[in-house]
Design an enzyme around this catalytic site. Structure first.
Site, PDB file in Angstrom:
ATOM      1  N   ARG A 124      13.724 -30.441 -29.588  1.00 41.02           N
ATOM      2  CA  ARG A 124      14.264 -31.014 -30.792  1.00 41.02           C
ATOM      3  C   ARG A 124      14.944 -32.365 -30.511  1.00 41.02           C
ATOM      4  O   ARG A 124      15.260 -33.112 -31.421  1.00 41.02           O
ATOM      5  CB  ARG A 124      15.324 -30.048 -31.374  1.00 41.02           C
ATOM      6  CG  ARG A 124      14.700 -28.821 -31.999  1.00 41.02           C
ATOM      7  CD  ARG A 124      15.753 -27.809 -32.386  1.00 41.02           C
ATOM      8  NE  ARG A 124      15.747 -26.712 -31.411  1.00 41.02           N
ATOM      9  CZ  ARG A 124      16.614 -25.716 -31.438  1.00 41.02           C
ATOM     10  NH1 ARG A 124      17.603 -25.717 -32.324  1.00 41.02           N
ATOM     11  NH2 ARG A 124      16.522 -24.738 -30.572  1.00 41.02           N
TER      12      ARG A 124
ATOM     13  N   ASP B  36      14.360 -36.151 -17.199  1.00 39.01           N
ATOM     14  CA  ASP B  36      15.374 -35.719 -16.233  1.00 39.01           C
ATOM     15  C   ASP B  36      14.645 -35.334 -14.936  1.00 39.01           C
ATOM     16  O   ASP B  36      14.252 -36.207 -14.170  1.00 39.01           O
ATOM     17  CB  ASP B  36      16.145 -34.561 -16.878  1.00 39.01           C
ATOM     18  CG  ASP B  36      17.329 -34.082 -16.072  1.00 39.01           C
ATOM     19  OD1 ASP B  36      18.000 -34.906 -15.446  1.00 39.01           O
ATOM     20  OD2 ASP B  36      17.589 -32.869 -16.068  1.00 39.01           O
TER      21      ASP B  36
ATOM     22  N   ASP C  88      13.268 -37.521 -25.547  1.00 45.20           N
ATOM     23  CA  ASP C  88      14.672 -37.963 -25.527  1.00 45.20           C
ATOM     24  C   ASP C  88      15.110 -38.393 -24.128  1.00 45.20           C
ATOM     25  O   ASP C  88      15.568 -39.514 -23.934  1.00 45.20           O
ATOM     26  CB  ASP C  88      15.608 -36.882 -26.106  1.00 45.20           C
ATOM     27  CG  ASP C  88      15.488 -35.527 -25.406  1.00 45.20           C
ATOM     28  OD1 ASP C  88      14.602 -35.355 -24.527  1.00 45.20           O
ATOM     29  OD2 ASP C  88      16.280 -34.623 -25.728  1.00 45.20           O
TER      30      ASP C  88
HETATM   31  P1  IMP Z   1      13.230 -32.238 -17.537  1.00 43.78           P
HETATM   32  O1  IMP Z   1      12.112 -31.290 -17.730  1.00 43.78           O
HETATM   33  O2  IMP Z   1      14.172 -31.809 -16.447  1.00 43.78           O
HETATM   34  O3  IMP Z   1      12.817 -33.685 -17.390  1.00 43.78           O
HETATM   35  O4  IMP Z   1      14.137 -32.095 -18.799  1.00 43.78           O
HETATM   36  C1  IMP Z   1      13.948 -32.793 -19.920  1.00 43.78           C
HETATM   37  C2  IMP Z   1      14.725 -32.160 -21.052  1.00 43.78           C
HETATM   38  O5  IMP Z   1      15.966 -31.606 -20.632  1.00 43.78           O
HETATM   39  C3  IMP Z   1      15.089 -33.246 -22.023  1.00 43.78           C
HETATM   40  O6  IMP Z   1      14.074 -33.404 -22.962  1.00 43.78           O
HETATM   41  C4  IMP Z   1      16.348 -32.698 -22.640  1.00 43.78           C
HETATM   42  O7  IMP Z   1      16.018 -31.861 -23.706  1.00 43.78           O
HETATM   43  C5  IMP Z   1      16.980 -31.883 -21.546  1.00 43.78           C
HETATM   44  N1  IMP Z   1      18.036 -32.674 -20.882  1.00 43.78           N
HETATM   45  C6  IMP Z   1      17.967 -33.335 -19.717  1.00 43.78           C
HETATM   46  N2  IMP Z   1      19.094 -33.997 -19.446  1.00 43.78           N
HETATM   47  C7  IMP Z   1      19.922 -33.754 -20.490  1.00 43.78           C
HETATM   48  C8  IMP Z   1      21.249 -34.190 -20.833  1.00 43.78           C
HETATM   49  O8  IMP Z   1      21.916 -34.954 -20.117  1.00 43.78           O
HETATM   50  N3  IMP Z   1      21.733 -33.731 -22.011  1.00 43.78           N
HETATM   51  C9  IMP Z   1      21.049 -32.903 -22.836  1.00 43.78           C
HETATM   52  N4  IMP Z   1      19.810 -32.483 -22.570  1.00 43.78           N
HETATM   53  C10 IMP Z   1      19.246 -32.904 -21.411  1.00 43.78           C
HETATM   54 MG    MG Z   2      13.941 -32.245 -24.768  1.00 47.27          MG
END
Ligand code: IMP
Ligand code: MG
Length: 179
Positions: free
Chosen positions: A45, A105, A102
């Site tokens: 979202r 990470d 968004d």
């Molecule tokens: P990844 O799969 O680790 O790249 O995570 C990506 C998802 O984790 C993003 O789309 C966010 O929804 C969530 N996420 C990563 N970092 C943050 C943060 O600092 N605040 C809130 N949500 C986060």
């Molecule tokens: Mg996300």
């Protein structure tokens, strides 16, 4: 379960976000010039506010669609397992596709979603991410367009939540625990 008390320190103002979104949209418009229709795919979202602002600045024929992938649940730690909770409504074979995320990470979410979409043979597949935390990357993915690179901080606002709160903040702030 209640969380530890925290405050939110302002990191990126609404004004800076708006200026950056406009600039990104202009680059995207130029990059996809001549497309018959750009399919803009928001990852739910967290991207809902970003995609709403971005598409209004893109001067091309646009279709908006969404994917929901589970990643964080209600905690602050990433899960490496990515599940698709909601898929696209439309096919994307032969189409120009822009994925709007968004935050990149660890990269696991984007990696999984991009592989899934690539298998559907889009003509072109690019990514626009509002935020990037390059120091956290575990798998090699990179958005073609990034709004802001940020350090390893947990951020909220402008659509982004902490345990389903603070999405409605107009700016982006970082969570700081006070106890
Ligand atoms: P990844 O799969 O680790 O790249 O995570 C990506 C998802 O984790 C993003 O789309 C966010 O929804 C969530 N996420 C990563 N970092 C943050 C943060 O600092 N605040 C809130 N949500 C986060
Ligand atoms: Mg996300």
């Amino acid at each position: 379960m209640p969380h530890r008390p925290y405050v939110i320190d302002r990191m990126i103002s609404a004004k800076r976000i708006a200026a950056r979104v406009e600039a990104l949209a202009h680059e995207i418009t130029a990059a996809f010039a001549g497309t018959d229709k750009l399919v803009v795919v928001g990852l739910l979202r967290g991207s809902f506010i970003f995609i709403a602002d971005l598409v209004r600045e893109i001067d091309l024929p646009v279709e908006v669609d969404f994917i929901e992938a589970s990643s964080y649940g209600d905690t602050m730690t990433s899960s490496r397992e990515v599940r698709i909770l909601k898929d696209l409504r439309s096919g994307i074979e032969g189409r120009d596709v822009l994925v709007v995320e968004d935050i990149v990470d660890t990269g696991h979410t984007l990696f999984h979603v991009l592989n899934m979409l690539k298998a559907r043979k889009p003509k072109r597949l690019e990514v626009c991410a509002l935020l990037d935390k390059p120091s956290r990357r575990e798998v090699p993915v990179k958005a073609k367009w990034t709004g802001f690179e940020i350090p390893d901080e947990f951020v909220v606002g402008y659509g982004i939540d902490f345990a389903q709160r603070n999405r409605n903040l107009p700016h982006i702030g970082k969570v700081r625990f006070t106890a």
